[in-house]
Design a protein around this motif. Structure first.
Motif, PDB file in Angstrom:
ATOM      1  N   LYS A   1       0.865  -1.296   0.002  1.00  0.00           N
ATOM      2  CA  LYS A   1       0.056  -0.040  -0.081  1.00  0.00           C
ATOM      3  C   LYS A   1       0.874   1.182  -0.037  1.00  0.00           C
TER       4      LYS A   1
ATOM      5  N   ALA B   1      -8.005  -2.414  -5.503  1.00  0.00           N
ATOM      6  CA  ALA B   1      -8.798  -3.472  -6.059  1.00  0.00           C
ATOM      7  C   ALA B   1      -9.016  -3.711  -7.480  1.00  0.00           C
TER       8      ALA B   1
ATOM      9  N   SER C   1      -8.853  -8.211  -1.182  1.00  0.00           N
ATOM     10  CA  SER C   1      -7.664  -7.744  -1.982  1.00  0.00           C
ATOM     11  C   SER C   1      -6.516  -8.327  -1.359  1.00  0.00           C
TER      12      SER C   1
ATOM     13  N   SER D   1      -5.367   7.712   2.090  1.00  0.00           N
ATOM     14  CA  SER D   1      -6.554   6.753   2.269  1.00  0.00           C
ATOM     15  C   SER D   1      -6.123   5.453   1.906  1.00  0.00           C
ATOM     16  N   LEU D   2      -5.171   4.911   1.102  1.00  0.00           N
ATOM     17  CA  LEU D   2      -4.948   3.649   1.104  1.00  0.00           C
ATOM     18  C   LEU D   2      -4.474   2.765   2.303  1.00  0.00           C
TER      19      LEU D   2
ATOM     20  N   ASP E   1     -12.715   4.787  -6.890  1.00  0.00           N
ATOM     21  CA  ASP E   1     -12.642   4.645  -5.661  1.00  0.00           C
ATOM     22  C   ASP E   1     -11.677   3.596  -4.882  1.00  0.00           C
ATOM     23  N   ASP E   2     -11.432   2.716  -5.402  1.00  0.00           N
ATOM     24  CA  ASP E   2     -10.766   1.558  -5.088  1.00  0.00           C
ATOM     25  C   ASP E   2      -9.566   1.104  -5.935  1.00  0.00           C
TER      26      ASP E   2
ATOM     27  N   ASP F   1      -6.859   0.628   3.902  1.00  0.00           N
ATOM     28  CA  ASP F   1      -7.391  -0.207   3.012  1.00  0.00           C
ATOM     29  C   ASP F   1      -7.150  -1.851   3.624  1.00  0.00           C
TER      30      ASP F   1
ATOM     31  N   ASN G   1      -9.345  -4.626   2.806  1.00  0.00           N
ATOM     32  CA  ASN G   1     -10.408  -5.384   2.179  1.00  0.00           C
ATOM     33  C   ASN G   1      -9.755  -6.966   2.435  1.00  0.00           C
TER      34      ASN G   1
END
Length: 411
Positions: A186, A207, A308, A299-300, A203-204, A303, A305
């Motif tokens: 990231k 992903a 991901s 922001s990452l 937005d992602d 993340d 997820n």
């Protein structure tokens, strides 16, 4: 290539009770007597240029240094007068991508600069920061030595044992640092603007990248020349891309690395790693103090997820195998250090915080750190702070300027 890793990544993971640290500020007028009594040396006050001004040193002395075989276990590093433990000064630091290795490189630069050791310097001008990277070091990459042998190699290169044996003396210590691969990915994805370079919108971007990682990685490398998303730490440590598809081959190379390296540090366990480094290398507490470099929030970073993460683990499997193996190896080495190891980690954390506060204050006093079971009393000045804050580019400017002044006409 500058890199930072958040300060919060550099916390100790041991007990919560900090060892007491006596820190006091000594007025400049009174310090003259203190320096005389403590045999502290202030050197290099004859600078003419701005880059030369960076070469001033303030060094607490503790007698002549010499090289000895590897310290065993605790190594009596608590007592610098113990003849069984003398600092080791020949070192290779293999930097890795987006792990905070620039912070550690600055620390190693300071260590060698204070002792007037010889660094392996990139052959080019002030903008040349690499020693063959993204390949191994070669004779054409570095300037000739002017002493009996090189002491430290800190600039960016890919680990290759045979190539490095031609540069550093036998018995040099090999050190590197790894970071949890998802966090490292990231950070690299954000820092190098991978999503923007390959034209991902939405937005992602992570992903989307991991839906077609080979395609997007090919697009990125066609522009940048080298991948920053697939097992970059394994690449820096010389694990060939051909081996990434073969777990047996990766494990064989990991075993070789474990034999070759004195310590593989972990970004998430940096203070434990540094204290272990100090013990293995028989260094002083002030040698492992560092100036943290803090990433801006992005922001990452948040993340997490799970889909991901699972895809990234498949995409960058060599880095995961590398990290998980050496995280366990680090824990095994720490478990052999004795009951006071975490106490020393906490002591180091407390001293570091005091030093950072002092260096941020610009006080015209000296900082005296009291003796403890793990260090002799030592004194720091704002000059030390300035050197502590210097980055790779600044240190290389100093080293290359000194090189040219000592041996005019050489490069």
């Amino acid at each position: 290539m500058s890199e930072c890793t958040n300060v919060e990544d550099y916390s100790a993971t041991g007990g919560s009770n900090m060892a007491a640290v006596q820190v006091k500020y000594c007025p400049v007028g009174a310090l003259a007597v203190l320096i005389l009594l403590s045999t502290l040396t202030v050197i290099s006050l004859k600078s003419r240029k701005r880059t030369k001004a960076l070469t001033k040193d303030l060094q607490p002395t503790r007698g002549a240094t010499k090289t000895v075989p590897d310290c065993l276990g605790h190594c009596a590093c608590l007592k610098f007068t113990d003849s069984g433990c003398t600092e080791k000064i020949n070192l290779v630091f293999i930097r890795t991508e987006r792990t905070g290795s620039d912070v550690l490189a600055s620390m190693f630069h300071r260590f060698g600069h204070e002792r007037k050791l010889e660094f392996v310097l990139p052959r080019g001008g002030e903008d040349d920061l690499y020693l063959g990277w993204p390949g191994p070091v070669d004779l054409k990459n570095y300037r000739p030595r002017h002493t009996r042998h090189f002491n430290l190699l800190v600039e960016r290169t890919v680990y290759n044992k045979q190539a490095l044996r031609h540069v550093l003396p036998h018995g040099a210590s090999y050190v590197t640092v790894l970071r949890e691969p998802w966090a490292q990915f990231k950070s690299a994805f954000h820092y190098y603007g991978v999503g923007t370079v390959v034209g991902i919108q939405g937005d992602d971007p992570i992903a989307e990248f991991l839906q077609r990682p080979q395609y997007y990685d090919d697009v990125y490398t066609s522009s940048a020349g080298v991948s920053v998303t697939r097992s970059p730490m394994a690449r820096d440590l010389g694990i060939s891309e051909q081996a990434w598809y073969n777990e047996t081959a990766i494990n064989e190379q990991i075993k070789t690395l474990e034999t070759d390296f004195t310590i593989v540090m972990m970004t998430e366990r940096l203070h434990e790693s540094l204290v272990l480094l100090k013990r293995l290398m028989c260094w002083r507490l002030q040698d492992i103090l560092y100036w943290p470099c803090q990433d801006p929030d992005y922001s990452l970073r948040l993340d997490n997820n799970p889909d991901s993460r699972a895809k990234h683990r498949k995409w960058s499997s060599a880095d995961y195998m590398l990290y998980e193996h050496f995280n366990k190896t680090l824990q095994r080495k720490i478990s052999k250090q004795g009951k006071d190891f975490i106490d020393e980690v906490n002591h180091f954390t407390t001293v570091l915080q005091s030093v950072l506060e002092y260096c941020q204050s610009n006080q015209k006093t000296y900082l005296v750190v009291a003796a403890s079971p793990w260090n002799l009393e030592f004194v720091l000045s704002q000059d030390y702070c300035r050197r502590m804050k210097m980055n790779t580019q600044q240190y290389l400017n100093v080293f290359k300027t000194s090189y040219q002044n000592l041996w005019p006409g050489t490069q």
